[in-house]
Write a protein that holds these residues in place. Structure first.
Motif, short mmCIF file in Angstrom:
data_model
loop_
_atom_site.label_atom_id
_atom_site.label_comp_id
_atom_site.label_asym_id
_atom_site.label_seq_id
_atom_site.Cartn_x
_atom_site.Cartn_y
_atom_site.Cartn_z
N ASP A 87 39.83 41.13 34.17
CA ASP A 87 40.08 40.95 35.44
C ASP A 87 39.43 41.84 36.65
O ASP A 87 39.15 42.86 36.70
CB ASP A 87 41.77 40.89 36.16
CG ASP A 87 42.44 40.90 37.23
OD1 ASP A 87 41.60 40.40 38.15
OD2 ASP A 87 43.55 41.04 37.74
N ASP A 90 41.72 43.47 40.81
CA ASP A 90 43.30 43.44 40.37
C ASP A 90 44.12 44.28 41.38
O ASP A 90 43.71 44.99 42.17
CB ASP A 90 43.78 43.60 38.91
CG ASP A 90 45.10 43.72 39.17
OD1 ASP A 90 45.70 42.48 39.26
OD2 ASP A 90 46.06 44.35 38.95
N SER A 189 49.35 45.83 42.26
CA SER A 189 47.97 45.95 41.34
C SER A 189 48.46 46.02 39.86
O SER A 189 48.94 46.63 39.56
CB SER A 189 47.52 46.80 41.34
OG SER A 189 46.50 47.19 40.67
N ASP A 213 45.62 40.56 34.48
CA ASP A 213 46.41 41.09 34.76
C ASP A 213 46.99 42.63 34.52
O ASP A 213 47.00 43.69 35.41
CB ASP A 213 47.49 41.11 35.95
CG ASP A 213 47.12 39.96 36.87
OD1 ASP A 213 46.13 40.21 37.15
OD2 ASP A 213 47.88 38.50 36.47
#
Length: 277
Positions: A87, A90, A189, A213
């Motif tokens: 990611d 994020d 996040s 994630d």
């Protein structure tokens, strides 16, 4: 290449990406748009994804990649032995709005197991790392997850989907958790929420998220001593460690109690939760 060498490269790449993220925010020279109707994405997300892809190609060209912006095909989780899961930013909404909870997340998995994890928070000056079976660290110092033993005194983190119509079923979970726990945090996040479980800043975290994630943060939390799992059974075709629906991560002594609360909330049994408290 040994996992420790992969970790060193992943950390170097994450820090490089972090420098670009800070520069992008300072310059404010990025455009914003939406994908899938509701999800914010910026030019910086794509630029950082391309940067990380280039760095990985230079050192690990035989490995597959699953990245949020430029290589989002999740079939690689079923078909490849070795895969990088990335990611680039994020916490894109946090990035765009000037909040500090923003992270670069880089994980490496093989044979369905997460082996290496790096979560770098450039605006906080924190780099979380982990090697499977060898521990987790924050800026080089060992991590230990919370030793919370009582749900009413536990701080819980979660997040919400971008689609507004997908949020309504989660309200029961919020009600159940707020009835049973100290309080809730929503930092924006998932990667950092998991790392905050790893260092004891929160006691548990639950959400449904994409592999990019959570992959790195999940390993970091587990290596720090947190218990990890899912509320429901995972599909056979995807390794459970790489499946992001209904994940639950937390201090071992409150894990089962929190899982019970969330399952009762899903079944609309809030009256039972209230009776317990």
């Amino acid at each position: 290449m040994e996992p420790s060498q992969r970790l060193a490269e992943a950390e170097r790449i994450a820090r490089l990406a972090g420098e670009r993220i800070v520069a992008a925010r300072e310059s404010q020279a990025f455009q914003q748009r939406y994908k899938s109707g509701d999800e914010l994405v910026t030019d910086a997300d794509v630029e950082i994804d391309q940067l990380i892809a280039s760095e990985l190609d230079a050192h690990f060209q035989d490995d597959a990649r699953l990245t949020e912006e430029i290589s989002p095909d999740r079939d690689v989780l079923e078909d490849n032995d070795a895969v990088w899961i990335v990611d680039p930013i994020d916490g894109t909404v946090n990035f765009a709005y000037g909040h500090p909870h923003v992270a670069v997340s880089i994980a490496w998995a093989s044979e369905g197991k997460i082996r290496v994890g790096v979560v770098h928070a450039p605006f906080l000056g924190e780099t979380f790392t982990a090697l499977r079976g060898e521990g987790a660290w924050l800026n080089g110092e060992p991590l230990q997850a919370s030793n919370a033993s009582e749900l009413p005194r536990s701080l819980i983190a979660t997040g919400f989907p971008y689609r507004r119509d997908a949020r309504a079923p989660l309200f029961r979970r919020i009600a159940g958790v707020l009835t049973s726990c100290r309080d809730i945090r929503r930092n924006g996040s998932a990667a950092l929420d998991l790392c905050h479980v790893a260092c004891g800043r929160i006691d548990a975290y639950y959400e449904s998220v994409s592999p990019w994630d959570f992959a790195a943060g999940l390993l970091i939390a587990r290596e720090a001593g947190a218990k990890t799992g899912h509320l429901y059974q995972c599909p056979d075709r995807i390794p459970s460690e790489l499946y992001g629906e209904n994940i639950l991560v937390g201090a071992p002594r409150i894990y089962d109690a929190l899982r019970d609360i969330l399952l009762k909330a899903d079944d609309d049994r809030l009256d039972e939760i209230e009776a317990q408290n």
